[in-house]
Design a protein around this motif. Sequence first.
Motif, PDB file in Angstrom:
ATOM      1  N   ARG A  25     -24.615 -32.520 -44.537  1.00 37.57           N
ATOM      2  CA  ARG A  25     -23.350 -32.527 -44.298  1.00 37.57           C
ATOM      3  C   ARG A  25     -22.279 -31.275 -45.022  1.00 37.57           C
ATOM      4  O   ARG A  25     -21.390 -30.810 -44.835  1.00 37.57           O
ATOM      5  N   ASN A  26     -23.042 -31.149 -46.542  1.00 35.14           N
ATOM      6  CA  ASN A  26     -22.239 -30.489 -47.340  1.00 35.14           C
ATOM      7  C   ASN A  26     -22.542 -28.917 -46.963  1.00 35.14           C
ATOM      8  O   ASN A  26     -21.748 -28.174 -47.581  1.00 35.14           O
ATOM      9  N   ALA A  27     -23.307 -28.752 -46.104  1.00 31.40           N
ATOM     10  CA  ALA A  27     -23.722 -27.400 -45.636  1.00 31.40           C
ATOM     11  C   ALA A  27     -22.646 -26.672 -44.544  1.00 31.40           C
ATOM     12  O   ALA A  27     -22.603 -25.660 -44.310  1.00 31.40           O
ATOM     13  N   LEU A  28     -21.633 -27.750 -44.077  1.00 32.20           N
ATOM     14  CA  LEU A  28     -20.584 -27.279 -43.159  1.00 32.20           C
ATOM     15  C   LEU A  28     -19.406 -26.626 -43.654  1.00 32.20           C
ATOM     16  O   LEU A  28     -18.990 -26.964 -44.757  1.00 32.20           O
ATOM     17  N   PRO A  29     -19.010 -25.643 -43.045  1.00 33.94           N
ATOM     18  CA  PRO A  29     -17.771 -24.850 -43.427  1.00 33.94           C
ATOM     19  C   PRO A  29     -16.627 -25.379 -43.094  1.00 33.94           C
ATOM     20  O   PRO A  29     -16.528 -26.558 -42.383  1.00 33.94           O
ATOM     21  N   PRO A  30     -15.427 -25.297 -43.854  1.00 31.12           N
ATOM     22  CA  PRO A  30     -13.973 -25.896 -43.772  1.00 31.12           C
ATOM     23  C   PRO A  30     -13.643 -26.226 -42.285  1.00 31.12           C
ATOM     24  O   PRO A  30     -13.017 -27.028 -42.034  1.00 31.12           O
ATOM     25  N   HIS A  31     -13.897 -25.200 -41.533  1.00 30.43           N
ATOM     26  CA  HIS A  31     -13.588 -25.203 -40.063  1.00 30.43           C
ATOM     27  C   HIS A  31     -14.406 -26.217 -39.064  1.00 30.43           C
ATOM     28  O   HIS A  31     -13.974 -26.219 -38.163  1.00 30.43           O
ATOM     29  N   ILE A  32     -15.235 -26.949 -39.802  1.00 31.04           N
ATOM     30  CA  ILE A  32     -16.084 -27.835 -38.964  1.00 31.04           C
ATOM     31  C   ILE A  32     -15.992 -29.231 -39.879  1.00 31.04           C
ATOM     32  O   ILE A  32     -16.431 -29.250 -41.057  1.00 31.04           O
ATOM     33  N   ALA A  33     -15.609 -30.362 -39.259  1.00 27.50           N
ATOM     34  CA  ALA A  33     -15.301 -31.484 -39.889  1.00 27.50           C
ATOM     35  C   ALA A  33     -16.440 -32.204 -39.449  1.00 27.50           C
ATOM     36  O   ALA A  33     -16.998 -32.437 -38.256  1.00 27.50           O
ATOM     37  N   TYR A  34     -17.293 -32.990 -40.423  1.00 26.65           N
ATOM     38  CA  TYR A  34     -18.246 -33.638 -40.415  1.00 26.65           C
ATOM     39  C   TYR A  34     -17.841 -35.178 -39.577  1.00 26.65           C
ATOM     40  O   TYR A  34     -16.987 -35.560 -39.927  1.00 26.65           O
ATOM     41  N   ALA A  35     -18.843 -35.409 -38.540  1.00 21.83           N
ATOM     42  CA  ALA A  35     -18.916 -36.500 -37.753  1.00 21.83           C
ATOM     43  C   ALA A  35     -20.188 -37.264 -37.843  1.00 21.83           C
ATOM     44  O   ALA A  35     -21.007 -36.682 -37.528  1.00 21.83           O
ATOM     45  N   ALA A  36     -20.026 -38.500 -37.995  1.00 25.25           N
ATOM     46  CA  ALA A  36     -21.358 -39.423 -37.715  1.00 25.25           C
ATOM     47  C   ALA A  36     -21.505 -39.310 -36.392  1.00 25.25           C
ATOM     48  O   ALA A  36     -20.470 -39.349 -35.639  1.00 25.25           O
ATOM     49  N   LEU A  37     -22.650 -39.639 -35.805  1.00 27.72           N
ATOM     50  CA  LEU A  37     -22.893 -39.824 -34.455  1.00 27.72           C
ATOM     51  C   LEU A  37     -21.921 -40.509 -33.633  1.00 27.72           C
ATOM     52  O   LEU A  37     -21.604 -40.233 -32.497  1.00 27.72           O
ATOM     53  N   PRO A  38     -21.628 -41.920 -33.756  1.00 28.81           N
ATOM     54  CA  PRO A  38     -20.841 -42.573 -32.949  1.00 28.81           C
ATOM     55  C   PRO A  38     -19.372 -41.916 -32.957  1.00 28.81           C
ATOM     56  O   PRO A  38     -18.841 -41.791 -31.804  1.00 28.81           O
ATOM     57  N   GLU A  39     -19.023 -41.337 -34.052  1.00 28.16           N
ATOM     58  CA  GLU A  39     -17.613 -40.804 -34.024  1.00 28.16           C
ATOM     59  C   GLU A  39     -17.751 -39.302 -33.147  1.00 28.16           C
ATOM     60  O   GLU A  39     -16.676 -39.095 -32.366  1.00 28.16           O
ATOM     61  N   LEU A  40     -18.698 -38.381 -33.207  1.00 24.65           N
ATOM     62  CA  LEU A  40     -19.242 -37.412 -32.617  1.00 24.65           C
ATOM     63  C   LEU A  40     -18.924 -37.681 -31.174  1.00 24.65           C
ATOM     64  O   LEU A  40     -18.218 -36.911 -30.396  1.00 24.65           O
ATOM     65  N   PHE A  41     -19.387 -38.612 -30.497  1.00 27.84           N
ATOM     66  CA  PHE A  41     -19.796 -38.783 -29.140  1.00 27.84           C
ATOM     67  C   PHE A  41     -18.097 -39.266 -28.651  1.00 27.84           C
ATOM     68  O   PHE A  41     -18.003 -39.222 -27.542  1.00 27.84           O
ATOM     69  N   ALA A  42     -17.637 -40.357 -29.519  1.00 26.78           N
ATOM     70  CA  ALA A  42     -16.327 -40.774 -29.106  1.00 26.78           C
ATOM     71  C   ALA A  42     -15.287 -40.098 -28.980  1.00 26.78           C
ATOM     72  O   ALA A  42     -14.367 -39.919 -28.277  1.00 26.78           O
ATOM     73  N   GLU A  43     -15.125 -38.839 -30.127  1.00 26.32           N
ATOM     74  CA  GLU A  43     -13.956 -37.896 -30.209  1.00 26.32           C
ATOM     75  C   GLU A  43     -13.921 -36.651 -29.312  1.00 26.32           C
ATOM     76  O   GLU A  43     -13.011 -36.030 -29.211  1.00 26.32           O
ATOM     77  N   SER A  44     -15.357 -36.226 -28.896  1.00 24.35           N
ATOM     78  CA  SER A  44     -15.339 -34.878 -28.424  1.00 24.35           C
ATOM     79  C   SER A  44     -14.950 -34.885 -26.948  1.00 24.35           C
ATOM     80  O   SER A  44     -15.174 -35.819 -26.119  1.00 24.35           O
TER      81      SER A  44
END
Length: 327
Positions: free
Chosen positions: A174-193
């Motif tokens: 998750r630390n390799a993500l640039p500032p314009h990409i917010a890290y999301a755990a899988l449940p959050e990723l599926f729920a908010e997209s």
Amino acid sequence: MRVALTDPVEPIAEAILREAGHEIIPPRGTGPAALRELCREAEAVIVRQKLPDDLLDHAPRLLAAVRHGVGVDFIPVEACTAAGVLVANVPGANTDAVAEFVVAQMLAIARHAEAMHAEHLAQGWGPARARTDAATELRGKTLGILGVGAIGMRLAEIAHHGFRMRVLGHRRDRNALPPHIAYAALPELFAESDYLALACPLTPETRGIASAALIARMKPAAWLLNVARGPVIEEAALVEALRDRRIGGAALDVYWQQPLPADHPLRGFDNVLLTPHGAGLTQESVAEMSRIAAEETVRILRGERPQNFINPEAWTASRRRALEVAA
């Protein structure tokens, strides 16, 4: 040496191979039997379709299997490693092509351009314009990306900077993500997209990662976009969600079984966008993949390490195998 082609390559690749003094064995069809026969006398194979798992039992001279693309699930890597056959791929050559394809999928979904075209021709101006009642914009929507590698990074760049979308990403580091990409755990990723793009490699860890439980968390209007591999989705769960209209829809470029069977239920839904594994194929990307695949093949047959080495642990065994083949 002899280089087998499972499928045609661009002229630049053939020129590179011939200039290096190698003979090209042209494609001989599809299916395990044809591929076994193709590779029977070959020292290398450039791979554009799934090789049979027992290929090395029928290809005693094979020294290299080079993927004309990124995903190496087309190659029996473990068997190659055990036998001393070097495996390489071509990462990055189709990054822009796949990222742009996902954007095209989102735009097609948001603006109903294909449906408007068909209705404009078949029914006239008024019915076609009625489609705009459901049109939306990408600006302000949330794009989730599962697998933020080269393709995911480029997609996020286009979505955030070009369309002003909010971008969520999930990857191991998750630390390799640039500032314009917010890290999301899988449940959050599926729920908010609003749009969820699958761009991860197929591995034992990612097989079925888009599970029934995670699909159940998606918004009622959200779309699932798959440009990874079919088995990263629990297919039965997706079919059920589409049939019950628990999600907005799915844009699929890859499937559990390819080509997609004629009687597959996905063909009967009006909330799916189906394409034939073409996301990474453009004139530019195919030429680049062909060039790099040929260069890697030449490099291996010269006795050198490939630049995009998938199984470096096979190097020592590969030297012994090369001596046996030469003898």
